[in-house]
Structures are given as C-alpha cells and as structure tokens.
Design a protein around this motif. Structure first.
Motif, PDB file in Angstrom:
ATOM      1  N   ARG A 241       4.848  49.879  37.423  1.00 29.84           N
ATOM      2  CA  ARG A 241       5.757  50.960  37.787  1.00 29.84           C
ATOM      3  C   ARG A 241       5.508  52.172  36.898  1.00 29.84           C
ATOM      4  N   PRO A 266      11.599  52.054  36.029  1.00 29.67           N
ATOM      5  CA  PRO A 266      12.433  51.280  36.944  1.00 29.67           C
ATOM      6  C   PRO A 266      12.035  49.811  36.947  1.00 29.67           C
ATOM      7  N   SER A 267      13.029  48.938  37.004  1.00 30.59           N
ATOM      8  CA  SER A 267      12.761  47.512  37.137  1.00 30.59           C
ATOM      9  C   SER A 267      12.138  47.247  38.504  1.00 30.59           C
ATOM     10  N   SER A 268      11.317  46.207  38.600  1.00 32.96           N
ATOM     11  CA  SER A 268      10.690  45.867  39.871  1.00 32.96           C
ATOM     12  C   SER A 268      11.481  44.810  40.621  1.00 32.96           C
ATOM     13  N   GLU A 272      16.390  47.532  41.362  1.00 34.06           N
ATOM     14  CA  GLU A 272      15.436  48.401  40.678  1.00 34.06           C
ATOM     15  C   GLU A 272      16.137  49.372  39.731  1.00 34.06           C
TER      16      GLU A 272
END
Length: 320
Positions: A241, A266-268, A272
């Motif tokens: 990301r 951002p988290s995947s 997110e």
C-alpha cells in the motif's frame, strides 16, 4: 435479519463500560477502557449469529395466525437451546453479538516513548505471535519484523503494540529509565483524513514530544526539546500500500537527543483504516543504527502475506 454493524469500537455486551473491537462479523479480544484489564472473554461468533427470524405479516384467520405463532415459537426454542449449548461449552461465558446501538469509539491513550515509565498490567492490544522475530498487529492486519537487538514488549501502552531495545539507562534529565529505541503501531482515530502524507506530517510533532519532551506523568527525561530539523520525508510502499513518512532529528536540552519518524498508510484488511507507526532511535552511544527503521518499514506485511513488502530507500546516517 438486519445487517451487522461495520467494524469499530463498541460497548462490550458483558461490560458496557469497556470498549471492544467488532471486526464486522464477530467480537475480537481487543478491549480498552477503565476496566479493560479484566481477562477478556472469548468471542463466540456462532452464538452471535443465532437470532429469531422475524414474524412475517399474515392474514387469513385464526388458523394462519396459529401456524405463524407456532413457527416463531419453534425458532425461538431452537435458538435458546443452541445458545445454552454454546454457553455450556464456553464455561458460562455470556458473550454474544454486537451491541445494537454502537457508541463513538474512544481515543487511544498516549503513545509510548523512550522515556515512558515501564508499563504494567495485562495488554489491551492484540497479542503477538510466538515467533520472536515477528510482531503481529491483528487489529491493523499487519506484521512487523523484529530487528536484531530489539524485542517485543510484553505489555502495551494506550492499545499500541511495541518493539523496543531491551536495555534501559538513566535518563539525562528528570529521574527515570529511558530506552535507546521504540517502535509502536496503532490505528489512526479521531480523524477522517485519508491522506498518508497529511497524517504523517500532522503526527511527527506529537511523536517527537512523546519521545523527547514531556512524558505521561509530567517529567522531562531529556530536559525538553531544544530544536529539531526534518532530515527526510517521502512516499513509501508499505505492505503493498502507498504510505508516507517524515523523519526528524531532535536535539534535546539534556543528552544527545535522537531521531523520530512517523509513518502513515492504509491497512489492507477490514475497513482499510489508516495505520500510524512511530519510530524513535537515540543518537547517542549505544543506540541502534537508523537502518533498523528502514528494515522494519521494508518488512511490514499484511497478516498472512509473506511476500508483499515496501521500503523507504536510503537511510539517514547517525549524526546528521
């Protein structure tokens, strides 16, 4: 049957005063709040999914009503029986599905710094894996490598998972024990901002203050910050990301000061949500190399993915 609430912090059904993380389909064991040190209850998603089917509108006289009521009663009895079996298997744990009326999530506590007092009490953040070379942040869906000479903190501060250098030393300012380096990861809360650059640029001053200015109990282990300068910043790939980092060289009134870096991406997984990772490395003798920061950033992976990585490019040499 109504749709479940989206992922987020909600009142724990068994302890409303405690906030508990709902991942969109089941309760996790992540809690925070004034009573979060109580041993967490194990989530039972199969029990949370049990619900009484709504009774549809029917017409056609007494016989139709009797059939409808009988069907509803059968479903209710079946639900109760399944619930009792689940509770018995779980030693009487009453944890059920998500709270019907979610409340606003609380802001996590202050970030850990190299000068913070030793944390005590059980962790309220996700537990790490048994692998000593990997820190697992289940809440944010990432893993972090543990550089050589570092360790995973057994306890957490403000729901933040942490890596740290094992040895401590006498702080040069106010009395206390300091560490040569810390790394913490946390979910960004209290902001709808989705730009990694804006988040990192807004966080770097707070990260520097938490590390080298005043700690959570009002002490100044380094006598406060004398000045700082930005030494590096830029876009970086983190676990596949796009993220952004800002690194400062911080000079303190007492001692050699050090380097502070704020990284946002951002988290995947899940919704997110934006993730913030803070790095602090002293500049004095015995401090770990700044290349450890790059190693961790390069090694951040989504949970369950051992291939995707990132990198920050060239590192900053000590003394700059």
């Amino acid at each position: 049957m109504s749709m479940p609430p989206p992922p987020g912090w909600y009142p724990d059904p068994s302890r409303p005063a405690v906030q508990r993380w709902w991942d969109g389909s089941a309760w996790t064991e992540h809690r925070h709040g004034p009573e979060a040190t109580v041993h967490p209850a194990r989530p039972r998603p199969e029990f949370a999914a049990t619900a009484v089917a709504p009774l549809p509108a029917r017409t056609g006289g007494g016989r139709a009503k009797a059939v409808a009521l009988g069907s509803a009663g059968a479903v209710l009895i079946a639900s109760i029986v399944i619930g009792l079996l689940v509770l018995k298997d779980d030693d009487g744990d009453p944890t059920a599905g998500p709270a019907p009326v979610p409340s606003d999530p609380h802001e996590p506590g202050p970030a850990a710094s190299t000068a913070s007092p030793e944390p005590t009490g059980p962790s309220t953040a996700p537990s790490s894996t048994d692998d000593p070379d990997t820190l697992v942040d289940q809440l944010n869906g990432i893993t972090l490598p543990v550089p050589k000479g570092w360790e995973k903190a057994e306890d957490t501060v403000g729901n933040e998972l942490a890596l740290r250098t094992p040895a401590t030393y006498d702080c040069p300012g106010d009395p206390g024990r300091c560490r040569r380096g810390t790394i913490t990861s946390a979910t960004v809360t209290g902001s709808d901002e989705r730009s990694p650059r804006k988040l990192a640029e807004a966080d770097i001053a707070d990260a520097a203050d938490a590390a080298y200015d005043e700690d959570s109990i009002g002490r100044k282990p380094f006598g406060g910050i004398a000045r700082h300068r930005q030494v590096e910043a830029g876009t970086v790939a983190v676990g596949g990301r796009s993220g952004y980092f800002v690194r400062w060289r911080v000079h303190t009134e007492e001692g050699a000061g050090g380097y502070v870096q704020s990284l946002a991406f951002p988290s995947s997984t899940g919704s997110e949500a934006m993730v913030r990772v803070r790095f602090t490395v002293d500049a004095g003798r015995g401090a770990p190399p700044l290349s450890d920061i790059d190693e961790v950033v390069d090694g951040i992976r989504p949970v369950g993915d051992g291939v995707t990585g990132g990198g920050v490019g060239s590192s900053v040499e000590p003394g700059r």
